[in-house]
Design an enzyme around this catalytic site. Sequence first.
Site, PDB file in Angstrom:
ATOM      1  N   TYR A  47     -23.457  20.106  73.416  1.00 58.32           N
ATOM      2  CA  TYR A  47     -23.882  21.413  73.919  1.00 58.32           C
ATOM      3  C   TYR A  47     -23.759  22.487  72.856  1.00 58.32           C
ATOM      4  O   TYR A  47     -24.726  23.194  72.536  1.00 58.32           O
ATOM      5  CB  TYR A  47     -23.052  21.807  75.145  1.00 58.32           C
ATOM      6  CG  TYR A  47     -23.120  23.288  75.443  1.00 58.32           C
ATOM      7  CD1 TYR A  47     -24.334  23.896  75.774  1.00 58.32           C
ATOM      8  CD2 TYR A  47     -21.983  24.095  75.376  1.00 58.32           C
ATOM      9  CE1 TYR A  47     -24.405  25.264  76.030  1.00 58.32           C
ATOM     10  CE2 TYR A  47     -22.044  25.450  75.637  1.00 58.32           C
ATOM     11  CZ  TYR A  47     -23.258  26.038  75.963  1.00 58.32           C
ATOM     12  OH  TYR A  47     -23.321  27.389  76.208  1.00 58.32           O
TER      13      TYR A  47
ATOM     14  N   THR B  80     -23.301  31.432  72.897  1.00 56.47           N
ATOM     15  CA  THR B  80     -21.942  31.175  73.371  1.00 56.47           C
ATOM     16  C   THR B  80     -20.942  31.227  72.225  1.00 56.47           C
ATOM     17  O   THR B  80     -21.298  30.992  71.066  1.00 56.47           O
ATOM     18  CB  THR B  80     -21.886  29.778  74.029  1.00 56.47           C
ATOM     19  OG1 THR B  80     -20.536  29.409  74.294  1.00 56.47           O
ATOM     20  CG2 THR B  80     -22.481  28.710  73.100  1.00 56.47           C
ATOM     21  N   ASP B  81     -19.681  31.471  72.558  1.00 52.40           N
ATOM     22  CA  ASP B  81     -18.639  31.413  71.540  1.00 52.40           C
ATOM     23  C   ASP B  81     -18.318  29.982  71.124  1.00 52.40           C
ATOM     24  O   ASP B  81     -17.658  29.757  70.094  1.00 52.40           O
ATOM     25  CB  ASP B  81     -17.368  32.123  72.009  1.00 52.40           C
ATOM     26  CG  ASP B  81     -16.762  31.527  73.274  1.00 52.40           C
ATOM     27  OD1 ASP B  81     -17.349  30.588  73.860  1.00 52.40           O
ATOM     28  OD2 ASP B  81     -15.689  32.020  73.702  1.00 52.40           O
ATOM     29  N   GLU B  82     -18.803  28.997  71.876  1.00 53.84           N
ATOM     30  CA  GLU B  82     -18.490  27.603  71.558  1.00 53.84           C
ATOM     31  C   GLU B  82     -19.115  27.150  70.242  1.00 53.84           C
ATOM     32  O   GLU B  82     -18.690  26.141  69.668  1.00 53.84           O
ATOM     33  CB  GLU B  82     -18.910  26.683  72.701  1.00 53.84           C
ATOM     34  CG  GLU B  82     -18.145  26.967  73.976  1.00 53.84           C
ATOM     35  CD  GLU B  82     -18.298  25.876  75.020  1.00 53.84           C
ATOM     36  OE1 GLU B  82     -18.398  24.698  74.651  1.00 53.84           O
ATOM     37  OE2 GLU B  82     -18.320  26.224  76.217  1.00 53.84           O
TER      38      GLU B  82
ATOM     39  N   LYS C  31     -26.691  24.729  70.868  1.00 52.75           N
ATOM     40  CA  LYS C  31     -26.746  26.187  70.897  1.00 52.75           C
ATOM     41  C   LYS C  31     -26.628  26.768  69.483  1.00 52.75           C
ATOM     42  O   LYS C  31     -27.270  27.769  69.164  1.00 52.75           O
ATOM     43  CB  LYS C  31     -25.633  26.739  71.790  1.00 52.75           C
ATOM     44  CG  LYS C  31     -25.872  26.501  73.274  1.00 52.75           C
ATOM     45  CD  LYS C  31     -27.091  27.238  73.803  1.00 52.75           C
ATOM     46  CE  LYS C  31     -26.892  28.730  73.825  1.00 52.75           C
ATOM     47  NZ  LYS C  31     -28.078  29.448  74.417  1.00 52.75           N
TER      48      LYS C  31
END
Length: 341
Positions: A152, A126-128, A156
Amino acid sequence: MSILVTGAAGFIGSALCRQLTARGDETVIALDRLGYAACLQALPAQAVFIQADIRDATALDAVFAQHAPRAVFHLAAETHVDRSIDTPLEFIEHNMVGTFQLLEATRRFWGERGRPDDFRFVHVSTDEVFGSLEADEPAFTASSPYRPNSPYSASKAAADHLARAWMATYGLPVIVTNCSNNYGPWQFPEKLMPLVIQKALAGHPLPLYGDGGNRRDWLYVDDHAAGLMAVLDHGEPGGTYLFGSGREHSNLEVVKAICAQLDQWRPDPVGPYARLIQFVTDRPGHDRRYGIDPSHARRALDWQPRTDFADGIAATIRWCLDHPHWANRDYHGARLGLIPS
């Protein structure tokens, strides 16, 4: 030949499985533990479904031994930020420990097969993991620093580092991808778009965190799946590819766009759906802005998103209207991620 997809009954995993089977040249092994957000109906009938948990090393070894995949797409993960605030250990166990077990099972299989050069392990992230951008900062690229701000995104980020470490240390042919916010049919209704659609149709308040100005790059799920297939065909081991539309929208803009289309297709006699928008206390650690620069993926993979944002929202709303029971499946929109004061 076969391809193994973990998290296959999830939102993005099932979209990938549908595209892989539509291509028709390889067997798709769809592995999923069937957590709360999984849906078997989203999987194509041609896929070979296996219920298993990626934390179960014995089960993974059996899958590799039986099906001998030439590639692995790793999408199995806990994904909802609000849930990670409430239950961070679940995210550590599934996203970090699960990734470790899958990498090890893959490494054992790959080694037993003589370490073939054409094998691929595609780790989908993810870009997060890159944290929050300031208003004037350029969009994320493969060289952006990691700055995760939620349980989260931290889990990741750790999984990304594990995947790269297994290539650096053991030579496993790993490719990492990072994507922006996905949307489209079959998305579990805890996510913003299906949640807003569900609540609006029920006449309930539409909660927006803070001032609604948090900005995201929105990518239609089928465009993301096409990018992942391009990675399988053209991606280089050790490479990182970012998938996004290259266009950002605030949460308030997204909700207003949904309301405007619902006004046309399912008008509420009480008044426009936008009247239901309600600003609520912001989420702890809420990243202000994400942006993706997908130019490298476009050049290296000959990929580009095909779905216009307005068209994608229209397709998503139409699917939700045509599948009303999906929107209400075991989820009633209660807020998560509240930290008691």
